[in-house]
Write a protein that holds these residues in place. Structure first.
Motif, PDB file in Angstrom:
ATOM      1  N   PHE A 124      31.538  46.921  52.718  1.00  0.00           N
ATOM      2  CA  PHE A 124      31.959  48.344  52.830  1.00  0.00           C
ATOM      3  C   PHE A 124      32.531  48.495  54.161  1.00  0.00           C
ATOM      4  N   TYR A 125      33.406  49.487  54.469  1.00  0.00           N
ATOM      5  CA  TYR A 125      34.314  49.335  55.527  1.00  0.00           C
ATOM      6  C   TYR A 125      34.421  50.734  56.140  1.00  0.00           C
ATOM      7  N   ARG A 126      34.585  50.856  57.503  1.00  0.00           N
ATOM      8  CA  ARG A 126      34.822  52.120  58.088  1.00  0.00           C
ATOM      9  C   ARG A 126      36.237  52.023  58.820  1.00  0.00           C
ATOM     10  N   PRO A 127      37.016  53.010  58.754  1.00  0.00           N
ATOM     11  CA  PRO A 127      38.473  53.047  59.488  1.00  0.00           C
ATOM     12  C   PRO A 127      38.208  53.123  61.009  1.00  0.00           C
ATOM     13  N   ARG A 128      39.120  52.593  61.521  1.00  0.00           N
ATOM     14  CA  ARG A 128      39.174  52.492  63.261  1.00  0.00           C
ATOM     15  C   ARG A 128      40.140  53.414  63.590  1.00  0.00           C
ATOM     16  N   HIS A 129      41.097  53.865  62.686  1.00  0.00           N
ATOM     17  CA  HIS A 129      42.069  54.666  63.145  1.00  0.00           C
ATOM     18  C   HIS A 129      42.160  56.073  62.218  1.00  0.00           C
ATOM     19  N   PRO A 130      42.855  57.113  62.669  1.00  0.00           N
ATOM     20  CA  PRO A 130      42.619  58.267  62.008  1.00  0.00           C
ATOM     21  C   PRO A 130      43.277  58.115  60.734  1.00  0.00           C
ATOM     22  N   THR A 149      37.454  39.756  53.464  1.00  0.00           N
ATOM     23  CA  THR A 149      36.049  39.673  53.647  1.00  0.00           C
ATOM     24  C   THR A 149      35.497  39.920  54.926  1.00  0.00           C
ATOM     25  N   ALA A 150      36.168  40.578  55.943  1.00  0.00           N
ATOM     26  CA  ALA A 150      35.714  40.826  57.381  1.00  0.00           C
ATOM     27  C   ALA A 150      36.343  41.899  57.811  1.00  0.00           C
ATOM     28  N   GLY A 151      36.016  42.380  59.052  1.00  0.00           N
ATOM     29  CA  GLY A 151      36.649  43.455  59.548  1.00  0.00           C
ATOM     30  C   GLY A 151      37.928  43.032  60.489  1.00  0.00           C
ATOM     31  N   ASN A 152      38.622  43.892  60.954  1.00  0.00           N
ATOM     32  CA  ASN A 152      39.817  43.658  61.536  1.00  0.00           C
ATOM     33  C   ASN A 152      40.274  44.837  62.441  1.00  0.00           C
ATOM     34  N   GLU A 153      41.368  44.794  63.047  1.00  0.00           N
ATOM     35  CA  GLU A 153      41.877  45.844  63.855  1.00  0.00           C
ATOM     36  C   GLU A 153      41.999  47.154  63.093  1.00  0.00           C
ATOM     37  N   ALA A 167      35.694  43.534  47.141  1.00  0.00           N
ATOM     38  CA  ALA A 167      34.769  42.397  46.712  1.00  0.00           C
ATOM     39  C   ALA A 167      34.776  41.388  47.784  1.00  0.00           C
ATOM     40  N   ASP A 168      33.615  40.877  48.126  1.00  0.00           N
ATOM     41  CA  ASP A 168      33.631  39.832  48.979  1.00  0.00           C
ATOM     42  C   ASP A 168      34.057  38.371  48.423  1.00  0.00           C
ATOM     43  N   ILE A 169      35.164  38.099  48.328  1.00  0.00           N
ATOM     44  CA  ILE A 169      35.621  36.917  47.614  1.00  0.00           C
ATOM     45  C   ILE A 169      35.797  35.695  48.823  1.00  0.00           C
ATOM     46  N   LEU A 170      34.433  35.391  48.754  1.00  0.00           N
ATOM     47  CA  LEU A 170      34.566  34.174  50.034  1.00  0.00           C
ATOM     48  C   LEU A 170      34.898  32.913  49.472  1.00  0.00           C
ATOM     49  N   ALA A 171      34.801  32.416  48.332  1.00  0.00           N
ATOM     50  CA  ALA A 171      35.075  31.090  47.866  1.00  0.00           C
ATOM     51  C   ALA A 171      36.168  31.265  46.427  1.00  0.00           C
ATOM     52  N   PRO A 172      37.402  31.738  46.858  1.00  0.00           N
ATOM     53  CA  PRO A 172      38.253  32.190  45.661  1.00  0.00           C
ATOM     54  C   PRO A 172      38.611  30.975  44.691  1.00  0.00           C
ATOM     55  N   GLU A 173      38.468  29.863  45.341  1.00  0.00           N
ATOM     56  CA  GLU A 173      38.606  28.466  44.468  1.00  0.00           C
ATOM     57  C   GLU A 173      37.920  28.502  43.285  1.00  0.00           C
TER      58      GLU A 173
END
Length: 235
Positions: free
Chosen positions: A138-144, A175-179, A205-211
């Motif tokens: 789950f994520y929260r926006p960093r911009h308007p 799978t991780a946050g960014n700017e 979805a946290d697809i950490l091992a797509p292989e």
């Protein structure tokens, strides 16, 4: 079919509920895996959403059971008093990262038609035992909002190279946050774990091992997904 006495854990961020987790949600979850395997040829990809795989729409009779359980145990947690529309499906994530379109790189909200006084609630039931196939972030926006809206629009209208260059967004599963977004919560996958959350929260979805992804329902990232458009309680 559903556990009549569920144990519900509410996960909060900054003292606000983000996700409700129910372990051992079904009494016989293996039956759904076998059902999916028996109907594997009926799973289809579609252009109606950005889901990175194939889906099988479930009958209304089952969706009604899911909605009844939701109404009894969790609808009130979303300040909702009645379900107006609903549907459910089985889903399998199957696309390798190079096959993803930009709109599948980013986290998303569930875009169903809603009117003032309504809300969307979504749920995911994990029907796989290999936890490395990934839970949900789950994520929260960093911009308007207007800038985020532009990002989402561009993810559907721009080609991959242009989108990656303009928004400095790397291709692949998020799978991780960014700017652009802060990751605020990650719910690990567990067989027969059911989670409910507001469709208005950015998630992926946290697809950490797509292989490890597979189109075989007995081996792949099989989930049961439900969506509910609800009327909020009167103020």
């Amino acid at each position: 079919m559903f556990n009549p006495a569920p144990r519900i854990q509410t996960l909060q961020v900054d003292h606000r509920p983000v996700c409700h987790v129910v372990d051992d949600a079904l009494l016989e979850p293996e039956r759904w895996v076998e059902f999916a395997a028996a109907h594997a040829a009926a799973f289809e990809g579609g252009d109606h959403n950005a889901y990175p795989g194939v889906e099988l729409r479930l009958p209304e009779a089952f969706t009604a059971q899911l909605d009844a359980w939701f109404g009894q145990h969790l609808r009130g947690a979303f300040d909702a008093r009645r379900t107006l529309e609903r549907y459910s499906r089985l889903s399998l994530v199957t696309l390798p990262p190079p096959a993803l379109a930009p709109r599948q790189w980013i986290c998303h909200v569930d875009r169903l038609n809603t009117q003032p006084g309504q809300c969307i609630v979504a749920c995911v039931l994990y029907l796989f035992r290999d936890a490395s196939l990934g839970g949900t972030g789950f994520y929260r926006p960093r911009h308007p909002p207007e800038r985020i809206a532009r990002l989402v629009q561009d993810s559907s209208s721009m080609d991959a190279d242009a989108f990656a260059a303009q928004h400095r967004w790397p291709p692949g599963y998020m799978t991780a946050g960014n700017e652009w977004f802060e990751k605020i919560l990650s719910v690990p996958a567990r067989f027969n774990r059911l989670i409910f959350y507001s469709g208005g929260i950015f998630h992926a979805a946290d697809i950490l091992a797509p292989e490890r992804l597979s189109a075989d329902p007995r081996q792949g990232r099989l989930t049961l997904n439900g969506f509910f458009t609800c009327r909020r309680n009167l103020a």
